[in-house]
Design a protein around this motif. Structure first.
Motif, PDB file in Angstrom:
ATOM      1  N   LYS A  70       0.837  -1.140  -0.066  1.00 16.09           N
ATOM      2  CA  LYS A  70       0.035   0.177  -0.148  1.00 16.09           C
ATOM      3  C   LYS A  70       0.983   1.181  -0.042  1.00 16.09           C
ATOM      4  CE  LYS A  70      -2.362  -1.158   3.818  1.00 16.09           C
ATOM      5  NZ  LYS A  70      -3.295  -1.270   4.940  1.00 16.09           N
ATOM      6  N   SER A  81      -1.351  -5.142  -7.436  1.00 10.98           N
ATOM      7  CA  SER A  81      -2.779  -5.187  -7.654  1.00 10.98           C
ATOM      8  C   SER A  81      -3.286  -6.542  -8.290  1.00 10.98           C
ATOM      9  CB  SER A  81      -3.109  -4.089  -9.183  1.00 10.98           C
ATOM     10  OG  SER A  81      -4.300  -4.386  -9.542  1.00 10.98           O
ATOM     11  N   VAL A 115      -6.620   4.555  -7.230  1.00  9.48           N
ATOM     12  CA  VAL A 115      -6.854   3.914  -5.870  1.00  9.48           C
ATOM     13  C   VAL A 115      -7.139   5.167  -5.044  1.00  9.48           C
ATOM     14  CG1 VAL A 115      -4.449   2.655  -6.504  1.00  9.48           C
ATOM     15  CG2 VAL A 115      -4.176   4.932  -5.748  1.00  9.48           C
ATOM     16  N   ALA A 161      -2.187   3.455  -0.555  1.00  8.73           N
ATOM     17  CA  ALA A 161      -3.367   2.941  -1.119  1.00  8.73           C
ATOM     18  C   ALA A 161      -4.467   2.318  -0.676  1.00  8.73           C
ATOM     19  CB  ALA A 161      -2.714   2.449  -2.641  1.00  8.73           C
ATOM     20  N   GLU A 221      -7.377   1.243  -1.090  1.00  5.04           N
ATOM     21  CA  GLU A 221      -8.280   0.793  -1.806  1.00  5.04           C
ATOM     22  C   GLU A 221      -7.771   0.805  -3.336  1.00  5.04           C
ATOM     23  OE1 GLU A 221     -13.118   0.478  -2.595  1.00  5.04           O
ATOM     24  OE2 GLU A 221     -12.409   2.124  -1.166  1.00  5.04           O
ATOM     25  N   ILE A 222      -8.071  -0.344  -4.155  1.00  5.84           N
ATOM     26  CA  ILE A 222      -7.861  -0.310  -5.711  1.00  5.84           C
ATOM     27  C   ILE A 222      -9.007  -0.437  -6.314  1.00  5.84           C
ATOM     28  CG2 ILE A 222      -6.483  -1.347  -7.281  1.00  5.84           C
ATOM     29  CD1 ILE A 222      -4.430  -2.127  -5.016  1.00  5.84           C
ATOM     30  N   TYR A 223      -9.404   0.294  -7.150  1.00  5.83           N
ATOM     31  CA  TYR A 223     -10.682   0.262  -7.753  1.00  5.83           C
ATOM     32  C   TYR A 223     -10.567  -0.619  -9.147  1.00  5.83           C
ATOM     33  CZ  TYR A 223     -12.248   4.038  -4.685  1.00  5.83           C
ATOM     34  OH  TYR A 223     -12.589   4.828  -3.574  1.00  5.83           O
TER      35      TYR A 223
END
Length: 387
Positions: free
Chosen positions: A200, A316, A328, A335, A337-339
């Motif tokens: 992160k 990721s 993100v 980071a 949260e990763i979208y």
């Protein structure tokens, strides 16, 4: 009962001595900011560099720039000095950092600036930092192959990340050094080896692709670029740069020709600048702007601001690849949260497959050069010859 106090009025000599002492203290304080290594570091010193702050220094975060005297590093340092979220700014390089530090330090903003020169001062530059930005590295010069460039910058990134692992393992790392598609996996391996890896906190900076996309799309649509937001996913070179033009905000409809034109221009934006500069440089100023824009987002995340979302190249699971650039959410731990990519049109789906194929090779390159990347740390003398 009367009490008599024996009072001696101040003499001109005493006043002069006190004024002189205060002046010396001020000079020592300034020297501590600009040249920490020149400061007397004995235990009884009241002006040790770690404790020294300018009067009126603003609260905020401690930021280090590694490669601060380079083409990207200098404008990056200037813009970070302006950022109100920065309280302490450390400028490190293997050459010329004292001059850059002296120059930047004259700006009347809140951040305290300190300079560090050469590998022996790397640990001092990194200790206690909240955010580390790495533009260090060399551009490809005449006679150098891309593998030569990779080998040099891989060694530089390895050495710097070893310092981070030792001195500020909890810092957020913004990695700019090219090729980002390979240097981020290198940094990850260094942190894994040291036992400090937190995916992160390791962020490859792809913001320049987003900045270009926003600008170029705004030109086509006749909008203010500040009102445009284009997600750019994949990686940070050539066909690995994939702007998702179907997801532009504000929503718009682009023709096939417009999409192809914009995608090609965004992917080749660096070449456009190199050719325009006619051999006199590359995209240093726009890269510095993009790096500061991303760094500011990271600092706002560290501060705890909600809804800070930017694109970055990170570890990721969005695709089958171990690293990929996508949106993100930035927070106190990096980071957070990763979208997912969201719906893609046919043109973007084809582009995604091309991007993944090229990106896989860039990531795999890390495993093909262990003797170069994971040898002993690159020396200060080695670094100097490339500046």
């Amino acid at each position: 009962m009367d009490i008599y106090v024996n009072f001696l009025p101040p003499t001109p000599h005493n006043i002069q001595m006190e004024a002189s002492a205060e002046v010396n203290q001020r000079i020592a304080r300034i020297t501590a900011h600009l040249h920490p290594s020149n400061l007397q570091m004995e235990e009884n010193s009241s002006l040790r560099a770690a404790n020294c702050r300018a009067k009126g220094g603003a609260p905020g975060f401690k930021v280090a720039i590694l490669g601060a005297a380079g083409g990207i590093g200098q404008p990056l340092a200037m813009l970070m000095k302006i950022n109100p979220l920065v309280s302490v700014l450390h400028l490190y390089d293997v050459v010329n950092s004292p001059g850059v530090t002296a120059d930047i330090s004259h700006m009347d903003t809140g951040a305290v600036v300190r300079g560090f020169l050469g590998q022996p001062q790397l640990e001092s530059a990194l200790t206690g930092m909240d955010l580390v930005i790495i533009p260090a590295g060399v551009p490809r010069k005449p006679g150098m192959t891309r593998d030569d460039l990779f080998n040099i910058n891989a060694g530089i990134v390895k050495t710097l990340c070893e310092g981070i692992a030792k001195c500020c393992p909890n810092a957020i790392v913004n990695l700019i050094s090219n090729p980002v598609n390979s240097t981020v996996p290198i940094a990850a391996e260094v942190f894994k080896k040291s036992g400090t890896y937190d995916p992160k906190r390791l962020l490859g900076v792809t913001m320049l692709d987003v900045v270009r996309a926003n600008t170029f799309v705004a030109e086509v649509l006749g909008l203010d670029p500040r009102e445009v937001d284009v997600p750019v996913v994949g990686g940070h070179s050539g066909v690995t740069i994939l702007p998702l033009l179907s997801q532009v905000k504000p929503p718009c409809t682009l023709t096939k020709e417009e999409s192809e034109y914009l995608t090609n221009r965004i992917q080749n934006g660096g070449t456009e600048v190199v050719e325009a500069k006619a051999g006199a440089g590359s995209a240093t100023l726009s890269m510095a702007y993009a790096a500061v824009k991303f760094a500011d987002a990271c600092l706002r995340g560290l501060r705890g601001d909600a809804g800070v979302v930017e694109c970055a190249f990170v570890a990721s699971q969005v695709t089958e690849l171990p690293f990929f650039a996508s949106k993100v959410r930035l927070g106190r731990t990096g980071a957070e949260e990763i979208y997912q990519l969201g719906p893609l049109n046919e043109y973007e789906r084809v582009g995604l497959e091309k991007a993944k194929k090229e990106l896989a090779g860039s990531i795999q390159k890390v495993g093909n050069f262990p003797q170069t990347i994971f040898r002993s740390p690159i020396s200060w003398v080695e670094l100097q010859q490339f500046n």
